[in-house]
Write a protein that holds these residues in place. Sequence first.
Motif, short mmCIF file in Angstrom:
data_model
loop_
_atom_site.label_atom_id
_atom_site.label_comp_id
_atom_site.label_asym_id
_atom_site.label_seq_id
_atom_site.Cartn_x
_atom_site.Cartn_y
_atom_site.Cartn_z
N ASN A 14 0.86 -1.18 0.00
CA ASN A 14 0.00 0.00 0.00
C ASN A 14 0.90 1.24 0.00
O ASN A 14 1.64 1.47 0.97
CB ASN A 14 -0.91 0.00 1.23
CG ASN A 14 -1.89 1.16 1.23
OD1 ASN A 14 -2.26 1.65 0.16
ND2 ASN A 14 -2.30 1.61 2.40
N VAL A 15 0.86 1.99 -1.09
CA VAL A 15 1.62 3.24 -1.19
C VAL A 15 0.74 4.36 -0.66
O VAL A 15 -0.31 4.66 -1.24
CB VAL A 15 2.04 3.52 -2.64
CG1 VAL A 15 2.81 4.84 -2.72
CG2 VAL A 15 2.89 2.38 -3.19
N THR A 16 1.16 4.98 0.45
CA THR A 16 0.33 6.00 1.09
C THR A 16 0.87 7.42 0.91
O THR A 16 0.16 8.39 1.20
CB THR A 16 0.20 5.71 2.59
OG1 THR A 16 1.50 5.56 3.16
CG2 THR A 16 -0.60 4.44 2.82
N ASP A 17 2.13 7.57 0.47
CA ASP A 17 2.68 8.91 0.23
C ASP A 17 3.60 8.84 -0.98
O ASP A 17 4.82 8.82 -0.87
CB ASP A 17 3.42 9.42 1.46
CG ASP A 17 3.64 10.94 1.42
OD1 ASP A 17 3.66 11.50 0.30
OD2 ASP A 17 3.78 11.54 2.49
N TYR A 18 2.96 8.81 -2.16
CA TYR A 18 3.70 8.66 -3.40
C TYR A 18 4.66 9.83 -3.63
O TYR A 18 5.81 9.63 -4.06
CB TYR A 18 2.74 8.55 -4.59
CG TYR A 18 3.41 8.58 -5.93
CD1 TYR A 18 4.05 7.43 -6.42
CD2 TYR A 18 3.44 9.73 -6.70
CE1 TYR A 18 4.69 7.45 -7.65
CE2 TYR A 18 4.07 9.76 -7.93
CZ TYR A 18 4.70 8.63 -8.40
OH TYR A 18 5.34 8.65 -9.62
N ALA A 19 4.22 11.04 -3.33
CA ALA A 19 5.06 12.22 -3.56
C ALA A 19 6.33 12.17 -2.72
O ALA A 19 7.44 12.42 -3.23
CB ALA A 19 4.27 13.50 -3.24
N ALA A 20 6.20 11.81 -1.45
CA ALA A 20 7.38 11.73 -0.57
C ALA A 20 8.29 10.59 -1.00
O ALA A 20 9.53 10.71 -0.96
CB ALA A 20 6.94 11.56 0.88
N LEU A 21 7.71 9.47 -1.42
CA LEU A 21 8.50 8.34 -1.89
C LEU A 21 9.30 8.72 -3.13
O LEU A 21 10.49 8.39 -3.25
CB LEU A 21 7.59 7.14 -2.18
CG LEU A 21 8.27 5.91 -2.79
CD1 LEU A 21 9.31 5.34 -1.85
CD2 LEU A 21 7.22 4.84 -3.14
#
Length: 356
Positions: free
Chosen positions: A329-336
């Motif tokens: 589950n990717v919950t913070d794509y921008a930060a990743l």
Amino acid sequence: MATIQWRPEVNVLTVPQSWKIRFVPRDVSRTDDLAAAMVAENPNYTLEDTKTMIATLARVIQKKLINGGQATIDGVVTFGLSFTGRLSSPDDPLPPVDETLHVDVRVLQPFLKEIKQKGIFEKRPVIEKAPVIEEVENTQLHLKDVLSDKSVLHLTGSNLFFNPATEGNECVLEGVRSGRQVQSQFGPISNASIILVPDIPMQNESWQNEYTLSLSTRYSEHGTPRTGVYRQRLRSVLLINGLSHPSGIGILSSSEADLPYVSLLSATASASEMLRIQAVFDIKNNWLLLNLISMQEDGPMGEAVPITANISGALPGFAGSAVSDILINVTDYAALTTLVRDYYYGRLVDVLDIRV
């Protein structure tokens, strides 16, 4: 009055490059030095009396903490206890205190304020000669920049020779979020190479697995300690104990974050296995590619899945792997994306120890 010395030092972990402010201690005062200074302030006490008072104060504070209290020297400092770790249920017992219990020392504002007001600050020149750690390899896993229990690290570079028994010389593993451990188990040490058996400090959460590695040494008997920081963050192996984790186990995240960017929710596996998951920034398409890969560089890998936003989905396994797939589950794509692109030079890898 003597000055408080500082100097600029390259922060090799930032892109673009920046400089951090390094405090340069003039000396290190131990019990005998502090006692002598106290006698100079108040000659009514002997040196031995003062040393006894310092030792007594330390024992009293320790006993207060042992008995569950908190100790404050008014206007100066507070000593207290804290815990780190994670429970799966509020009914869980306390994990081993060797892994969870810490002593917190907090300087109080009146004490700090006077130092700020009365201190005279002196800038020192940038030091040219310093230890340079060019590469860190886990000799057990044959992977670079990976920390694991009961492993041996091989550090290579230049100006690395130091004597761990000499005051001011130290090799330190420090958690990006919390935890600092001076290393003590070494093999051969030379200017070009160090063999290290790492003692990995705990961080607040199990998914916080980023660490910095530094080496401080003196090049002469009375020289100033010079510190070199490895340019890349080390990442420790993440334990996935069991196949179902509805609350998620954090992976592929920055230890500076309060919550993980990606979580592993479940895995389908016929046996326990150690493998890797990678996130690669695709410059052409401006998205991330995530896939499972083997423990060998240039070894088998699963199909890469493009990720363009927060999403839940499966990553398939690869030929010969006991793991058929994992659900993430990717919950913070921008930060990743920022983490992968700006801090890991376009490729971030975590080692997962999946246990059935």
